[in-house]
Every structure is written in structure tokens, then in C-alpha cells.
Design an enzyme around this catalytic site. Structure first.
Site, PDB file in Angstrom:
ATOM      1  N   GLU A  33      -9.076  21.842   0.662  1.00  0.00           N
ATOM      2  CA  GLU A  33      -7.983  22.793   0.511  1.00  0.00           C
ATOM      3  C   GLU A  33      -7.796  23.650   1.758  1.00  0.00           C
ATOM      4  OE1 GLU A  33      -8.070  24.323  -3.936  1.00  0.00           O
ATOM      5  OE2 GLU A  33     -10.082  23.758  -3.265  1.00  0.00           O
TER       6      GLU A  33
ATOM      7  N   ASN B 139     -16.318  24.366 -11.192  1.00  0.00           N
ATOM      8  CA  ASN B 139     -16.531  25.378 -12.227  1.00  0.00           C
ATOM      9  C   ASN B 139     -15.220  25.656 -12.961  1.00  0.00           C
ATOM     10  OD1 ASN B 139     -18.354  27.277 -13.536  1.00  0.00           O
ATOM     11  ND2 ASN B 139     -17.091  28.853 -12.605  1.00  0.00           N
TER      12      ASN B 139
ATOM     13  N   ARG C 146     -15.152  28.451 -19.044  1.00  0.00           N
ATOM     14  CA  ARG C 146     -13.880  28.561 -19.765  1.00  0.00           C
ATOM     15  C   ARG C 146     -13.793  27.508 -20.866  1.00  0.00           C
ATOM     16  NH1 ARG C 146     -10.325  28.324 -14.374  1.00  0.00           N
ATOM     17  NH2 ARG C 146     -11.603  29.779 -13.180  1.00  0.00           N
TER      18      ARG C 146
ATOM     19  N   ASN D 122      -9.438  33.263   1.576  1.00  0.00           N
ATOM     20  CA  ASN D 122      -9.346  33.030   0.137  1.00  0.00           C
ATOM     21  C   ASN D 122     -10.057  34.196  -0.540  1.00  0.00           C
ATOM     22  OD1 ASN D 122      -9.497  32.207  -2.521  1.00  0.00           O
ATOM     23  ND2 ASN D 122     -10.437  30.227  -2.095  1.00  0.00           N
TER      24      ASN D 122
ATOM     25  N   GLY E 125     -16.273  19.679  -6.683  1.00  0.00           N
ATOM     26  CA  GLY E 125     -17.728  19.607  -6.626  1.00  0.00           C
ATOM     27  C   GLY E 125     -18.346  18.657  -7.628  1.00  0.00           C
ATOM     28  N   ILE E 126     -17.903  18.709  -8.890  1.00  0.00           N
ATOM     29  CA  ILE E 126     -18.421  17.808  -9.913  1.00  0.00           C
ATOM     30  C   ILE E 126     -17.849  16.408  -9.726  1.00  0.00           C
ATOM     31  CG2 ILE E 126     -18.479  17.325 -12.388  1.00  0.00           C
ATOM     32  CD1 ILE E 126     -18.420  20.358 -12.875  1.00  0.00           C
ATOM     33  N   GLY E 127     -16.558  16.331  -9.490  1.00  0.00           N
ATOM     34  CA  GLY E 127     -15.913  15.030  -9.344  1.00  0.00           C
ATOM     35  C   GLY E 127     -16.458  14.225  -8.185  1.00  0.00           C
ATOM     36  N   GLU E 128     -16.842  14.915  -7.116  1.00  0.00           N
ATOM     37  CA  GLU E 128     -17.336  14.216  -5.930  1.00  0.00           C
ATOM     38  C   GLU E 128     -18.818  13.864  -6.023  1.00  0.00           C
ATOM     39  OE1 GLU E 128     -16.293  16.541  -2.442  1.00  0.00           O
ATOM     40  OE2 GLU E 128     -14.330  16.998  -3.318  1.00  0.00           O
TER      41      GLU E 128
ATOM     42  N   HIS F 221      -4.658  24.614  -8.798  1.00  0.00           N
ATOM     43  CA  HIS F 221      -5.308  23.613  -7.927  1.00  0.00           C
ATOM     44  C   HIS F 221      -4.280  22.774  -7.160  1.00  0.00           C
ATOM     45  CE1 HIS F 221      -8.926  23.808 -10.884  1.00  0.00           C
ATOM     46  NE2 HIS F 221      -9.166  24.564  -9.834  1.00  0.00           N
TER      47      HIS F 221
ATOM     48  N   ARG G 276      -4.757  31.636   0.704  1.00  0.00           N
ATOM     49  CA  ARG G 276      -4.623  31.023  -0.607  1.00  0.00           C
ATOM     50  C   ARG G 276      -4.107  32.096  -1.560  1.00  0.00           C
ATOM     51  NH1 ARG G 276      -8.861  30.466  -5.412  1.00  0.00           N
ATOM     52  NH2 ARG G 276      -7.698  29.041  -6.746  1.00  0.00           N
TER      53      ARG G 276
ATOM     54  N   LYS H 119     -13.688  34.538   1.031  1.00  0.00           N
ATOM     55  CA  LYS H 119     -14.110  33.370   1.790  1.00  0.00           C
ATOM     56  C   LYS H 119     -13.199  33.232   2.999  1.00  0.00           C
ATOM     57  CE  LYS H 119     -15.686  30.707  -2.229  1.00  0.00           C
ATOM     58  NZ  LYS H 119     -15.471  29.476  -3.027  1.00  0.00           N
TER      59      LYS H 119
ATOM     60  N   CYS I   3     -23.205  22.332 -13.669  1.00  0.00           N
ATOM     61  CA  CYS I   3     -23.311  20.955 -14.137  1.00  0.00           C
ATOM     62  C   CYS I   3     -24.616  20.304 -13.687  1.00  0.00           C
ATOM     63  CB  CYS I   3     -22.113  20.142 -13.637  1.00  0.00           C
ATOM     64  SG  CYS I   3     -21.975  18.505 -14.376  1.00  0.00           S
ATOM     65  N   ARG I   4     -25.093  20.657 -12.509  1.00  0.00           N
ATOM     66  CA  ARG I   4     -26.339  20.063 -12.010  1.00  0.00           C
ATOM     67  C   ARG I   4     -27.516  20.450 -12.898  1.00  0.00           C
ATOM     68  NH1 ARG I   4     -25.209  22.506  -6.154  1.00  0.00           N
ATOM     69  NH2 ARG I   4     -24.654  24.179  -7.605  1.00  0.00           N
TER      70      ARG I   4
END
Length: 398
Positions: free
Chosen positions: A384, A209, A239, A10, A329-332, A178, A89, A17, A282-283
């Protein structure tokens, strides 16, 4: 060939990555992250068996150098000869591809043609493909497109209300992103709930993010919040998401900003960072909100409210709502964001179970709403890389 080890790459504009995945069971044997590519201090970090190791890329601080260093690391652990294929990807495939494909010269040409629609991503994806072809000569390469899953959207969902000539001549339409995550999570949600995905009307929120939401019905994407680019839709880390397009000429006239400066503002200085004036993480924002930070509190509320409005809109596209799914990441991991969104969406029949919501984090799937016989909200971790590995194995005939 019995071996099913897939190298998944990716590539970003200044990063790479990678992961070696056993596509038959999802095990990650080795992973890596190259950073600061194209700068003198570029480096790559490898992780294997829980141990991390960092190598400098001073001799060749680019994508080719990173893939070359990855090959050397694979050799060190006896994995190089076991790699059967490479999955990439690729962000933008336009209207050309509705599924993953084996990479040949024609595919590379299409990825190049789509680069103006994803200028930060497709050129970098191509660098990774070419580096892999050169260094892992003879192995099959597969492109897995972020956009392909959304090619089932109807015209009334992807069409913008601008002159049609811009669609015909410049490809201006909603593409969505996504898609690889949505495909994986849709399948996992159906499995987790013990249902056929074709019988589920899902709204899936991929929150990181970069963040988006999609309507899934009959196992297909019916609509999504991101558009021609990944800028449209939800509030994200940096964004802006949706805004009145008239803001741009207004700011250009009143501040003197040019197109590039406006683009940078919308993509890099807005979202959670812009509202909180604190962070795009977010954290960090949740921690500041606990201390009463006004900007952090407002950022969380705007983020959640915008998402809740989109959930309701996507329920229209899906023809109803059986499952609201949180991933990314945020949703989980953010029980706070999930609670705010579910409470906003109570009129859809969702009733938050606070204990279940707190338990569903750090990779734990779970229903987070009360069992009232109606729609449920559920947390499903995405993967993914595994989706890319499985597509690559299938298309490579492994």
C-alpha cells in the site's frame, strides 16, 4: 524535479507510521513508527539501513511531535531536502472521491465531514495532514483514500435494506475499505499471471488483523465485504464481522450493556480473540491449535469457513472466478488458512497444490493450485505504501 522521494504517512489515533519511498523503484530509505501518542510515554522508532533507533517524545507526545522528530531524523541522514511530496493514507472519503487527490482546504473539509463515518481514523488522518503541512511547509500533500477504489460498486451492491432516507440524510451505505491494497494487488496479479486485468475476474482476500474480501472485474471493484464501517464482513482479529443485528438489543436487555460497551465488544473483544479466548494473533492461534486448543481450532475453522463463503459470494459479483488472490499478513503467510479456504472452494475448480502453498510465504508470490486449466489461487504480497507514493508522485507532477 528528478528526485522522486515521497514521505508516506499513515496516522492512527495513537500511532503514526511513516516511510520515505523512492516512487520510481519502491525502495524504502527510512521508516518509522510512533506509538502511545497523546500519552506521557510516547515514543518513535526509526529504521534505516537495517538499524533501529528509538526516541522519546516527552516534550511533544502527539502527532505534531512525531512528525517533528521524523524531520530531525531525516535531517540527520540528509534526506529532508530530498523529500518532494507527502502522501497520506485517509480511510474515509465517502462518495466525494473516486481517486486520490491533492490536498487543499476543500479536501480537508470533506475529510472532516466524513469523520462521523470513520471516527477512529479520519480525525487522526487529519492530524497527520496538518502536522505535515506545518512542518514540511510548501510541499504538496496528497490524500489516498481507502474507500475510493470501491466507488465503482453498483447501487445494488452498496445499498442496505433500510429506509432510503438514512442513505440520503446520513450516508448509510456500503463504502468498503482496503481499497489501496486492492488496487495494487489487482495490478500485480494481472502482471504476475501475464494477463490484462480487464480480462480477469478476481476475488481478492486482504487478510490481516483487519480483513476483507473484494470482487474485481474489468479492473474495477464490484463488491466488498466491509460496509459503512470496517466492522462488517469477515471474522477479524478482534472484530466480529457479520452477525445478526438482533444480538445487540438482546444483549443490551439481558446484560445492561450500553451502545459504547456493545461497540467495544464487537470491535475489540470479538473475532479470533473472542472465539479462541486466547489471542487476536493468527500465528499464536495456529500454534495453540497444533497443541489441540479447542478455542483455537474453532477460531481457525470459523475464520476460514466465513472467508470461503464470501469467496463464493464475491464470485457472483465478479461474474465468475479466474483468480482467488490472498494478500495481507495472514493471506501472505498462513499456508494453513489458505489451504482450508481453497479446499472449501474446490467446487469452484480450485485444487490445492500443497507444495506450492507451503513455498508461497514470507513475501514470495506464487500460484498455490494445480494447473488444471481453470481458476487459480495465488499469493500476491501487497504494498500500500508504494501505491500511495506513486499516486503522490503522479499528482504532484514529480
Amino acid at each position: 524535479m528528478s528526485e522522486k522521494l515521497i514521505l508516506v504517512l499513515n496516522c492512527g489515533s495513537s500511532s503514526l507510521k511513516g516511510a520515505v519511498i523512492d516512487s520510481s523503484n519502491g525502495d524504502v530509505l527510512l521508516s518509522c513508527l510512533a506509538e502511545k501518542l497523546n500519552l506521557p510515554d510516547a515514543f518513535i522508532t526509526f529504521k534505516i539501513n537495517g538499524e533501529k533507533e528509538r526516541s522519546e517524545l516527552a516534550d511533544e507526545p502527539n502527532h505534531t511531535g512525531a512528525v517533528g522528530a521524523l524531520l530531525q531524523e531525516l535531517k540527520k541522514h540528509g534526506l529532508d531536502s530530498r523529500i518532494a511530496a507527502i502522501g497520506h493514507r485517509v480511510v474515509m472519503g465517502g462518495e466525494a472521491y473516486s481517486e486520490s487527490v491533492l490536498i487543499d482546504d476543500k479536501v480537508i473539509e470533506v475529510i472532516e465531514q466524513c469523520s462521523p463515518l470513520a471516527p477512529l481514523h479520519n480525525p487522526a488522518n487529519l492530524l497527520g495532514i496538518r502536522a505535515a503541512q506545518a512542518i514540511f511547509s510548501g510541499l504538496p500533500n496528497v490524500a489516498v483514500f481507502d474507500t475510493s477504489f470501491h466507488q465503482t460498486m453498483p447501487a445494488h451492491a452498496y445499498t442496505y435494506a433500510v429506509p432510503r432516507k438514512y442513505y440520503r440524510e446520513q450516508g448509510v451505505r456500503r463504502y468498503g475499505f482496503h481499497g489501496t491494497s486492492y488496487r495494487f494487488v489487482a495490478d500485480e496479479t494481472a502482471r504476475f499471471l501475464g494477463k490484462d486485468k480487464k480480462d480477469l475476474r478476481m476475488v481478492i482476500a486482504h487478510l490481516g488483523n483487519g480483513a476483507s474480501v473484494a470482487a474485481i472485474a474489468n479492473g474495477e471493484s464490484k463488491d466488498t465485504s466491509m460496509g459503512l464501517t470496517p466492522l462488517e464482513g469477515l471474522v477479524m482479529g478482534t472484530r466480529a464481522g457479520d452477525l445478526d443485528a438482533g444480538i445487540l438489543p438482546y444483549l443490551a436487555q439481558s446484560t445492561g450493556m450500553d451502545i459504547q460497551q456493545l461497540s467495544d465488544m464487537l470491535n475489540k473483544q470479538s473475532g479470533l480473540l473472542g472465539i479462541s479466548e486466547l489471542s487476536n494473533d493468527c500465528r499464536a492461534i495456529e500454534e495453540a491449535a497444533e497443541q489441540g486448543h479447542e478455542g483455537a481450532l474453532l477460531a481457525l475453522e470459523v475464520f476460514s469457513y466465513r472467508l470461503a463463503k464470501y469467496v463464493a459470494a464475491m464470485a457472483v459479483a465478479a461474474g465468475g472466478l479466474d483468480a482467488l488472490v490472498f494478500t495481507g499478513g495472514i493471506g501472505e503467510n498462513s499456508s494453513l488458512i489458505r489451504a482450508k479456504v481453497v479446499n472449501y472452494c474446490a467446487f469452484l475448480g480450485l485444487q490445492l497444490d500443497e507444495e506450492k502453498n507451503l513455498a508461497a510465504r514470507f513475501g514470495n508470490a506464487g500460484v498455490i493450485t494445480a494447473d488444471n486449466g481453470g481458476a487459480v489461487a495465488v499469493v500476491i504480497p501487497t504494498n500500500e505504501e508504494l501505491m500511495i507514493a506513486q499516486d503522490t508522485a503522479r499528482l504532484s507532477g514529480i
